[in-house]
Design an enzyme around this catalytic site. Structure first.
Site, short mmCIF file in Angstrom:
data_model
loop_
_atom_site.label_atom_id
_atom_site.label_comp_id
_atom_site.label_asym_id
_atom_site.label_seq_id
_atom_site.Cartn_x
_atom_site.Cartn_y
_atom_site.Cartn_z
N GLU A 94 0.82 -1.22 0.00
CA GLU A 94 0.00 0.00 0.00
C GLU A 94 0.85 1.27 0.00
OE1 GLU A 94 -2.92 -2.01 3.34
OE2 GLU A 94 -2.23 0.02 3.58
N CYS A 121 -0.93 -3.35 15.46
CA CYS A 121 -0.72 -2.98 14.04
C CYS A 121 -1.41 -3.95 13.10
CB CYS A 121 0.78 -2.95 13.76
SG CYS A 121 1.16 -2.53 12.06
N CYS A 332 -2.10 2.24 8.15
CA CYS A 332 -1.27 1.10 8.53
C CYS A 332 -1.75 -0.29 8.14
CB CYS A 332 -1.06 1.09 10.04
SG CYS A 332 -0.98 2.67 10.80
N1 SAH Z 1 7.89 -0.49 11.13
C1 SAH Z 1 7.97 0.93 11.26
C2 SAH Z 1 7.13 1.71 10.27
C3 SAH Z 1 5.73 1.25 9.99
S1 SAH Z 1 4.45 1.62 11.13
C4 SAH Z 1 7.68 1.34 12.66
O1 SAH Z 1 7.37 0.47 13.48
O2 SAH Z 1 7.82 2.51 12.98
C5 SAH Z 1 4.25 3.36 11.15
C6 SAH Z 1 3.74 3.88 12.48
O3 SAH Z 1 2.35 3.55 12.69
C7 SAH Z 1 4.49 3.28 13.66
O4 SAH Z 1 4.74 4.27 14.63
C8 SAH Z 1 3.49 2.29 14.19
O5 SAH Z 1 3.77 1.96 15.52
C9 SAH Z 1 2.19 3.03 13.99
N2 SAH Z 1 0.99 2.21 14.06
C10 SAH Z 1 0.82 0.94 13.67
N3 SAH Z 1 -0.45 0.53 13.92
C11 SAH Z 1 -1.08 1.55 14.49
C12 SAH Z 1 -2.41 1.75 14.97
N4 SAH Z 1 -3.33 0.78 14.92
N5 SAH Z 1 -2.72 2.96 15.47
C13 SAH Z 1 -1.80 3.95 15.53
N6 SAH Z 1 -0.54 3.83 15.09
C14 SAH Z 1 -0.18 2.64 14.59
#
Ligand code: SAH
Length: 341
Positions: A94, A121, A332
């Site tokens: 995506e 996530c 995400c």
């Molecule tokens: N792997 C990397 C980048 C991808 S996630 C990382 O962990 O940073 C991008 C951001 O979205 C990260 O800060 C992650 O923790 C956050 N994220 C993932 N799922 C989420 C959710 N359900 N609600 C809010 N933030 C979320």
């Protein structure tokens, strides 16, 4: 067979020129090819200023990363555009184009799936399949811009995947997207988000790039962080914060810490205080994210406004992230997840 060909969008202009020289061609052909790729060419047959025999030779030795649109969704609320791309091997990733007053930013994926397993996530459920190549990441930015018609001035590596686990290709992607003859996106307009891989953060510090490093913190104490993010069992808060402090010293770039607020889990006054301590030590900035609810997850968003107020009283530099594209599953990994179920 197709996969044995070299993926040409991953090559820097200098490398492309060298490859052409090796083929016994004039290096300026490399320049022409790079221009075509930057314009969005999907096939060598489009490169009409190259002699036909050369186009055919190129087609035999190389392939061009040119993902197809599986799904496009446009938010009625704020114009956010979300893409689900089909890669050459049939996998899907995506990207999201977000419109801000200061410029339009595209959020891209760095891997097909993810192996980090963070409990909140949406990318977690489907597991990890493979790394993306630099050219595939570049294609996400390029075709998101070309299809949406929205000129992109910034990039965030915050889609599916852990970018620092795909270190080599991500670094190559950064050089490509930043290249003056390419998309020419300034390093200061690029953010890279990591779950906190300590050795790779240390390695990145040595590159002294002007990009913004975002670190997904989500909890100021090991006990809570380990419940949310498996990586916290490998690197504790102390080692993570230590390397973040060093990163700031080396690069003079402030780290942005991400913190998705979850009711009853990471939103207590004590955690706010511990968090304030971490931000002081690292000279960081806090990006408070209202948790995006993921289907089937029991986690509930905390009161971000209230928590931000508490942090401000403690002297923390904090912003609450605006939610864009909430009506189109823009957050995400949600679109890929839907498509797969
Ligand atoms: N792997 C990397 C980048 C991808 S996630 C990382 O962990 O940073 C991008 C951001 O979205 C990260 O800060 C992650 O923790 C956050 N994220 C993932 N799922 C989420 C959710 N359900 N609600 C809010 N933030 C979320």
């Amino acid at each position: 067979m197709q996969d044995e060909k070299r993926e040409i969008r991953s090559l820097l202009p200098e490398e492309l020129e060298a490859a052409l020289r090796e083929m016994g061609e004039a290096p300026f052909r490399g320049k022409q090819i790079f221009e075509w790729l930057t314009k969005g060419a999907r096939d060598f047959s489009e490169m009409t200023n190259l002699p036909l025999p050369l186009r055919e030779r190129l087609g035999k030795g190389f392939r061009i990363a040119a993902p197809e649109i599986l799904r496009r969704q446009v938010s009625e609320a704020d114009g956010t555009v979300k893409y689900l791309w089909r890669l050459s091997d049939g996998n899907a990733v995506e990207s999201v184009v977000m419109r801000y007053s200061y410029g339009n930013t595209v959020c891209i994926s760095s891997q097909v799936g993810c192996r980090q397993g963070c409990v909140f996530c949406a990318s977690t459920g489907l597991g990890f399949i493979r790394n993306l190549s630099a050219g595939e990441m570049l294609a996400e930015v390029l075709f998101s811009q070309l299809d949406s018609g929205i000129p992109v001035t910034g990039v965030v590596l915050m889609g599916i995947g852990e970018p620092l686990e795909n270190y080599y290709e991500v670094l190559r992607f950064l050089k490509l997207v930043n290249h003056p003859r390419g998309m020419n996106i300034g390093m200061r307009h690029i953010s890279l988000s990591t779950c906190g891989l300590v050795p790779e953060i240390r390695r990145l510090a040595e590159e002294k790039l002007q990009l913004t490093l975002s670190v997904s913190l989500h909890a100021p104490d090991d006990e809570t962080r380990r419940k949310l993010m498996p990586i916290a069992r490998k690197y504790d808060i102390e080692s993570l914060i230590g390397c973040c402090a060093d990163y700031f010293r080396k690069t003079e770039r402030r780290i942005s810490f991400e913190y998705a607020l979850i009711r009853g889990v990471n939103d207590t006054p004590r955690q706010a205080e511990a968090l304030a301590g971490i931000l002081r030590r690292t000279h960081g900035h806090l990006n408070l994210i209202p948790l995006n609810r993921v289907e089937g997850s029991p986690l509930i968003p905390g009161d971000a406004r209230k928590f931000a107020e508490r942090l401000k009283e403690l002297g923390v530099n904090v912003t609450v992230r605006r939610r864009l594209g909430a009506d189109i599953d823009a957050a995400c990994g949600q679109l890929r997840r839907k498509e797969a179920t």
